[in-house]
Design an enzyme around this catalytic site. Structure first.
Site: not given
Length: 667
Positions: A231, A233, A237, A452-453
């Protein structure tokens, strides 16, 4: 598990001049071109001016003798042109007008010019002389100079631009590989962490570059090429530079996009030149980053004609197949799209070894944090292991960004070091976005968001195999979140059970269920929750075979066109009747998860009110607060939490404290 806000306002596009103001240097060629054109026009205009020609002596009023003797001439020059013709170029005095003379300039041809002519002119008060000149040279210069100026301007505008862009018209086929020599390459394996398996797989390559004869004497063949896959990151390199640093050899670095140019055949020529440079500097390493730019699969069937990228790939395949390992050149390549590469590029004999560099585990993340924190001043309470445990799925680049964000936060607040609070805030910022306290929310929406939370938090706390809650907040974060319920896993996991997935579906439905119970209404705030839960339910049915009605079977195949490198269609390998059964099963899973979440909240309505009121009061609460409210109906004191932590730690270590006070370790 979030509220979906209204779309953000679209920023007004700025004019190009405001986005990229032109530099002063870009105007110099155009100013020079305008100056040359203006000079040429002026020169041509001067040369084309009509000068009146009058005779030396005649019966006309406009003759030289009459004008000179009447005192109307101010100055005169006796000139011999390139053909040998002698003439007097005169100028009338200011304000004098003569019939037959246009303006104040006139010209009179003479059979010859001598001193008597000058004396005659001076005798009548005329400023007369014979200017020193070279008529032939002036004629040549006046004729050739405009042509030279035009060609010089063309050279400046076009040839220099081509040379600066392509390093000369004859150097398009030269390789653009950049050489990182031994003196500049300071990266070694000490700078690389979290890829221990990859380090072990490249040890032979380093040993071969240091002593090629050791392998050749036994008849062994070192891999010609090594493909680093993983992936973005993860340090592909960086690992390639570390290999060159450990082997202490020159390191050529080039990107896959550097091969392709607007001219046909340039890519193949650059490939050949790159390998020639490698042979001259052997032993060395040639690193091709993002090789999928030129190594994509051929015969895609899309479009027609000759493909420059395909020709470049063919040249690369031929050069690698004919490369001799005795020359001591190793080809390293990196890509995060190995699925789109041409099979001929990955066959044995070209890229013999394929090394997968995955996302780091918890120990690898800890080592990466230690490396990147060497230049950052950390406080005594900074616990990097805790940050490593709470960052599953982070790559090396993400961890570096986390530490940098924490350092910026600490510097902004004027702290002497980066403490644990800065690290956790930076982690939350990287994972879920920065807090947006400037967003104005009225009391009604704030109360709705809190319930909601709170519904998400309570359901996630009570379902089976749920991840520990990290924090619950009603402060807007990122772009699409009015609030968030955040969970952090205790360990890295690669598989998920059906029970855990059903619990995740139930937790995602907690916000919508809380809105129905408290407000007897539903809003658009659960749109992101529905998107996530629908995706999980469809994956359970179609990909993982977790449906009792359809059984252990996979439905649908992703058909991917390699040339485009993205999924463009999904092949339906089942009947319409099966498609209806799939839709019915997905809807059943979602409906059951919603009903279960509603039952949990109805049974714990008092806890829902407590969590939501605490959110309205504090805006952000810790996950342990929700756990305390669910378990004992209140928030525990710090002393009680410390006692529980010690008891849990002793239980994990298997230590029991008997009445005698001596510690006994159980097996």
């Amino acid at each position: 598990m979030s509220n979906q806000p209204s779309p953000p306002p679209v920023p007004k596009p700025q004019p190009p001049s405001a986005q990229n103001p032109p530099s002063l240097k870009s105007f110099i060629p155009w100013v020079a071109m305008l100056a040359v054109i203006g000079g040429l026009l002026l020169y041509m205009g001067e040369s084309e001016k009509t000068v009146s020609v009058i005779p030396y002596t005649s019966t006309d009023k406009a003759n030289l003798s009459v004008l000179v003797e009447s005192g109307k001439v101010e100055k005169a020059k006796v000139i011999r042109d390139v053909s040998g013709t002698v003439y007097i170029q005169g100028q009338l005095k200011s304000g004098e007008t003569v019939e037959g003379v246009t303006g104040n300039q006139f010209k009179t041809f003479l059979p010859e010019a001598n001193r008597e002519t000058l004396e005659w002119l001076r005798l009548h008060g005329v400023e007369a002389d014979i200017p020193p000149q070279n008529p032939l040279l002036w004629h040549v210069v006046s004729s050739v100079l405009p042509v030279l100026l035009i060609f010089g301007l063309l050279y400046f505008l076009f040839m220099r631009q081509m040379r600066s862009a392509g390093h000369g018209a004859l150097s398009f086929g030269k390789s653009r590989a950049r050489l990182l020599n031994r003196a500049r390459n300071k990266v070694t394996f000490k700078n690389v962490a979290g890829v221990d398996e990859a380090k072990e797989e490249v040890q032979e390559i380093i040993a071969f570059l240091k002593d090629p004869k050791k392998f050749q004497s036994l008849g062994g063949r070192i891999p010609k090429g090594v493909m680093l896959m993983g992936p973005p990151g993860t340090g592909k390199t960086l690992l390639a530079k570390a290999i060159a640093g450990e082997a202490d050899v020159p390191f050529f670095s080039i990107s896959g996009s550097d091969f392709i140019e607007m001219f046909v055949g340039v890519g193949a020529s650059r490939v050949r030149d790159m390998f020639e440079q490698g042979k001259k500097n052997a032993p060395c390493i040639i690193f091709i980053d993002e090789i999928d730019a030129v190594g994509r699969s051929r015969f895609s069937g899309i479009g027609g004609g000759h493909d420059e990228r395909e020709q470049t790939l063919n040249a690369l395949l031929v050069e690698m197949d004919g490369f001799e390992t005795q020359e001591g050149v190793i080809i390293l390549a990196a890509t995060n799209r190995p699925d789109v590469l041409d099979p001929a590029l990955l066959r044995r004999g070209r890229f013999d070894r394929q090394i997968v560099i995955d996302l780091p585990m918890i120990d690898g993340r800890l080592d990466i944090l230690k490396i990147h924190s060497t230049n950052i001043k950390l406080s005594e309470d900074a616990d990097l292991r805790r940050i490593a445990r709470g960052t599953p799925g982070f790559s090396g680049a993400d961890l570096e960004n986390l530490l940098n964000e924490a350092a910026l936060l600490a510097a902004r607040q004027g702290k002497s070091g980066v403490d644990m609070k800065d690290l956790e805030e930076a982690r939350d910022k990287v994972m879920w976005g920065a807090e947006r306290r400037s967003r104005a929310i009225d009391d009604k929406e704030k109360r709705l968001t809190a319930y909601h939370e709170a519904g998400h938090a309570i359901v996630q706390q009570l379902v089976e195999e749920a991840e520990p809650l990290h924090k619950v907040t009603i402060i807007p974060r990122g772009i699409a979140y009015l609030g968030a319920t955040m969970s952090l896993p205790e360990k890295d996991s690669y598989t998920q059970s059906r029970t855990k997935l059903l619990g995740n579906l139930c937790g995602a439905m907690g916000g919508r269920a809380a809105e129905e119970i408290v407000f007897n209404e539903i809003t658009t705030g659960a749109s992101q929750d529905l998107k996530v839960s629908t995706g999980i339910a469809r994956m359970m049915v179609c990909n993982w075979g977790m449906s009792e009605a359809l059984g252990p079977q996979r439905f649908g195949q992703n058909q991917e066109i390699m040339f485009l490198g993205r999924e463009v269609s999904r092949q339906q390998d089942y009947s319409e009747e099966t498609a209806r059964r799939i839709d019915t099963e997905v809807a059943r899973l979602l409906r059951e998860a919603h009903d279960r979440a509603r039952r949990i909240l109805e049974e714990n309505r008092d806890k829902l009110e407590m969590v939501s009121h605490r959110l309205l009061e504090m805006e952000t609460i810790d996950g342990r607060d929700v756990k305390d409210i669910v378990e004992v109906g209140r928030v525990r004191t710090p002393e009680e939490r410390e006692e529980i932590d010690q008891r849990e730690k002793a239980a994990k270590e298997g230590v029991v404290k008997p009445c005698t006070g001596s510690a006994v370790t159980t097996g």
